[in-house]
Design an enzyme around this catalytic site. Sequence first.
Site, PDB file in Angstrom:
ATOM      1  N   SER A 142       0.859  -1.184   0.000  1.00 16.47           N
ATOM      2  CA  SER A 142       0.000   0.000   0.000  1.00 16.47           C
ATOM      3  C   SER A 142       0.893   1.232   0.000  1.00 16.47           C
ATOM      4  O   SER A 142       2.018   1.188   0.529  1.00 16.47           O
ATOM      5  CB  SER A 142      -0.869   0.011   1.264  1.00 16.47           C
ATOM      6  OG  SER A 142      -1.465   1.288   1.453  1.00 16.47           O
ATOM      7  N   TYR A 156      -1.456  -0.426  10.374  1.00 16.81           N
ATOM      8  CA  TYR A 156      -1.621  -0.862   8.979  1.00 16.81           C
ATOM      9  C   TYR A 156      -0.413  -0.430   8.150  1.00 16.81           C
ATOM     10  O   TYR A 156       0.148  -1.232   7.388  1.00 16.81           O
ATOM     11  CB  TYR A 156      -2.904  -0.244   8.416  1.00 16.81           C
ATOM     12  CG  TYR A 156      -3.193  -0.604   6.967  1.00 16.81           C
ATOM     13  CD1 TYR A 156      -3.647  -1.874   6.629  1.00 16.81           C
ATOM     14  CD2 TYR A 156      -3.018   0.329   5.947  1.00 16.81           C
ATOM     15  CE1 TYR A 156      -3.922  -2.203   5.306  1.00 16.81           C
ATOM     16  CE2 TYR A 156      -3.293   0.007   4.622  1.00 16.81           C
ATOM     17  CZ  TYR A 156      -3.753  -1.260   4.309  1.00 16.81           C
ATOM     18  OH  TYR A 156      -4.020  -1.582   3.000  1.00 16.81           O
TER      19      TYR A 156
HETATM   20  P1  NDP Z   1     -11.239  -6.599   0.398  1.00 23.60           P
HETATM   21  O1  NDP Z   1     -11.534  -6.521   1.861  1.00 23.60           O
HETATM   22  O2  NDP Z   1     -12.173  -6.005  -0.561  1.00 23.60           O
HETATM   23  O3  NDP Z   1     -10.957  -8.119   0.007  1.00 23.60           O
HETATM   24  C1  NDP Z   1     -10.074  -8.864   0.816  1.00 23.60           C
HETATM   25  C2  NDP Z   1      -9.788 -10.200   0.192  1.00 23.60           C
HETATM   26  O4  NDP Z   1      -8.786 -10.838   0.984  1.00 23.60           O
HETATM   27  C3  NDP Z   1     -10.981 -11.125   0.183  1.00 23.60           C
HETATM   28  O5  NDP Z   1     -10.850 -11.997  -0.904  1.00 23.60           O
HETATM   29  C4  NDP Z   1     -10.836 -11.863   1.509  1.00 23.60           C
HETATM   30  O6  NDP Z   1     -11.425 -13.153   1.525  1.00 23.60           O
HETATM   31  C5  NDP Z   1      -9.339 -11.992   1.587  1.00 23.60           C
HETATM   32  N1  NDP Z   1      -8.865 -12.099   2.953  1.00 23.60           N
HETATM   33  C6  NDP Z   1      -9.070 -11.228   3.975  1.00 23.60           C
HETATM   34  N2  NDP Z   1      -8.514 -11.701   5.103  1.00 23.60           N
HETATM   35  C7  NDP Z   1      -7.957 -12.895   4.780  1.00 23.60           C
HETATM   36  C8  NDP Z   1      -7.287 -13.879   5.512  1.00 23.60           C
HETATM   37  N3  NDP Z   1      -7.055 -13.759   6.831  1.00 23.60           N
HETATM   38  N4  NDP Z   1      -6.868 -14.985   4.860  1.00 23.60           N
HETATM   39  C9  NDP Z   1      -7.111 -15.149   3.546  1.00 23.60           C
HETATM   40  N5  NDP Z   1      -7.755 -14.258   2.796  1.00 23.60           N
HETATM   41  C10 NDP Z   1      -8.177 -13.143   3.413  1.00 23.60           C
HETATM   42  O7  NDP Z   1      -9.792  -5.924   0.275  1.00 23.60           O
HETATM   43  P2  NDP Z   1      -9.076  -5.191  -0.980  1.00 23.60           P
HETATM   44  O8  NDP Z   1      -9.323  -5.932  -2.215  1.00 23.60           O
HETATM   45  O9  NDP Z   1      -9.381  -3.755  -0.901  1.00 23.60           O
HETATM   46  O10 NDP Z   1      -7.546  -5.358  -0.525  1.00 23.60           O
HETATM   47  C11 NDP Z   1      -6.684  -6.311  -1.094  1.00 23.60           C
HETATM   48  C12 NDP Z   1      -5.242  -5.946  -0.733  1.00 23.60           C
HETATM   49  O11 NDP Z   1      -4.973  -4.622  -1.219  1.00 23.60           O
HETATM   50  C13 NDP Z   1      -4.970  -5.905   0.764  1.00 23.60           C
HETATM   51  O12 NDP Z   1      -3.678  -6.404   1.020  1.00 23.60           O
HETATM   52  C14 NDP Z   1      -5.051  -4.415   1.096  1.00 23.60           C
HETATM   53  O13 NDP Z   1      -4.304  -4.093   2.241  1.00 23.60           O
HETATM   54  C15 NDP Z   1      -4.463  -3.831  -0.172  1.00 23.60           C
HETATM   55  N6  NDP Z   1      -4.804  -2.430  -0.406  1.00 23.60           N
HETATM   56  C16 NDP Z   1      -6.113  -2.029  -0.598  1.00 23.60           C
HETATM   57  C17 NDP Z   1      -6.397  -0.712  -0.833  1.00 23.60           C
HETATM   58  C18 NDP Z   1      -7.777  -0.204  -1.050  1.00 23.60           C
HETATM   59  O14 NDP Z   1      -7.972   1.036  -1.043  1.00 23.60           O
HETATM   60  N7  NDP Z   1      -8.784  -1.049  -1.268  1.00 23.60           N
HETATM   61  C19 NDP Z   1      -5.319   0.300  -0.871  1.00 23.60           C
HETATM   62  C20 NDP Z   1      -4.006  -0.219  -0.679  1.00 23.60           C
HETATM   63  C21 NDP Z   1      -3.778  -1.536  -0.459  1.00 23.60           C
HETATM   64  P3  NDP Z   1     -12.999 -13.373   1.924  1.00 23.60           P
HETATM   65  O15 NDP Z   1     -13.786 -12.919   0.723  1.00 23.60           O
HETATM   66  O16 NDP Z   1     -13.099 -14.846   2.164  1.00 23.60           O
HETATM   67  O17 NDP Z   1     -13.262 -12.546   3.137  1.00 23.60           O
END
Ligand code: NDP
Length: 247
Positions: A142, A156
């Site tokens: 991020s 975070y």
């Molecule tokens: P979402 O919350 O929309 O989706 C998260 C995804 O990760 C889901 O598929 C979820 O699975 C899975 N997940 C969450 N926790 C776990 C876990 N403990 N083990 C396995 N899978 C897990 O998040 P984003 O798509 O927004 O974020 C994805 C990545 O991008 C993250 O690393 C986040 O920190 C990073 N990011 C996001 C930003 C944003 O603005 N959105 C900005 C910068 C970075 P399930 O569906 O089963 O819950």
Amino acid sequence: MSRKLSGKRALVTGGSRGIGAAIAKRLAADGADVVITYAGNREAADDTVGAIEAEGVKGLALRADAADGAAVAAAVDRTAEALGGIDILVHNAGVFGGTAIEQEGFEEFRRVFAVNVDGVVSGTIAAVPHLADGGRVVIVGSVSGDVSMIPGMATYAASKSAVQGLARGWARDLAPRGILVNVIQPGPIDTDMNPSDGDMAKIMLPNIPLGRYGRAEEVAALASFLASDESSFITGTTIDIDGGATA
Ligand code: NDP
């Protein structure tokens, strides 16, 4: 017709929703077989697998909590078994959390690090023996890894700074095998974690020169590039995709 990732075998963690789902679908559209992991949302994971298979490649969803090292290792081994090896490892699973230090608790710090950092470490340790020479490791970090944009982000942000250090070190460790390791650093992207009409957006939008949130598909395009032969001289670095938010 040959696609740019034809024959490649990919594992995307957290591929059921958001950025991970978009990356999984994009790698599949580019011709790769793709296994995803998810935390608990089976329905969303099945939807992603359906979209992967619609591209005419192999798709599989495995439930594996990124905070559970044994589950992550088992998912990696299962991926290698199902696909015959791994060429592309995308660490995307992540959680947002933490608060201002006056209210922060150590348990919350550990919860965030367990997914965002421990999960990346346990997944990479498990994957290295399966990774093909010339492979790719892409970590979704991020811009918070570089810039603490608002108060209450320390935990975070620190988790996303940690993966930068890991990527730099692993890039040197794995360079002799031609395995490239990089971090994608998104700014605000419209997902369930950070909806573009949510409270966070009110604070963030005015600071984005392009005037909007990013789309998961835009992050996926960068992941596809880093996973491909076109990124052949890029390793050990971070690439921001943030609409200018950190400019
Ligand atoms: P979402 O919350 O929309 O989706 C998260 C995804 O990760 C889901 O598929 C979820 O699975 C899975 N997940 C969450 N926790 C776990 C876990 N403990 N083990 C396995 N899978 C897990 O998040 P984003 O798509 O927004 O974020 C994805 C990545 O991008 C993250 O690393 C986040 O920190 C990073 N990011 C996001 C930003 C944003 O603005 N959105 C900005 C910068 C970075 P399930 O569906 O089963 O819950």
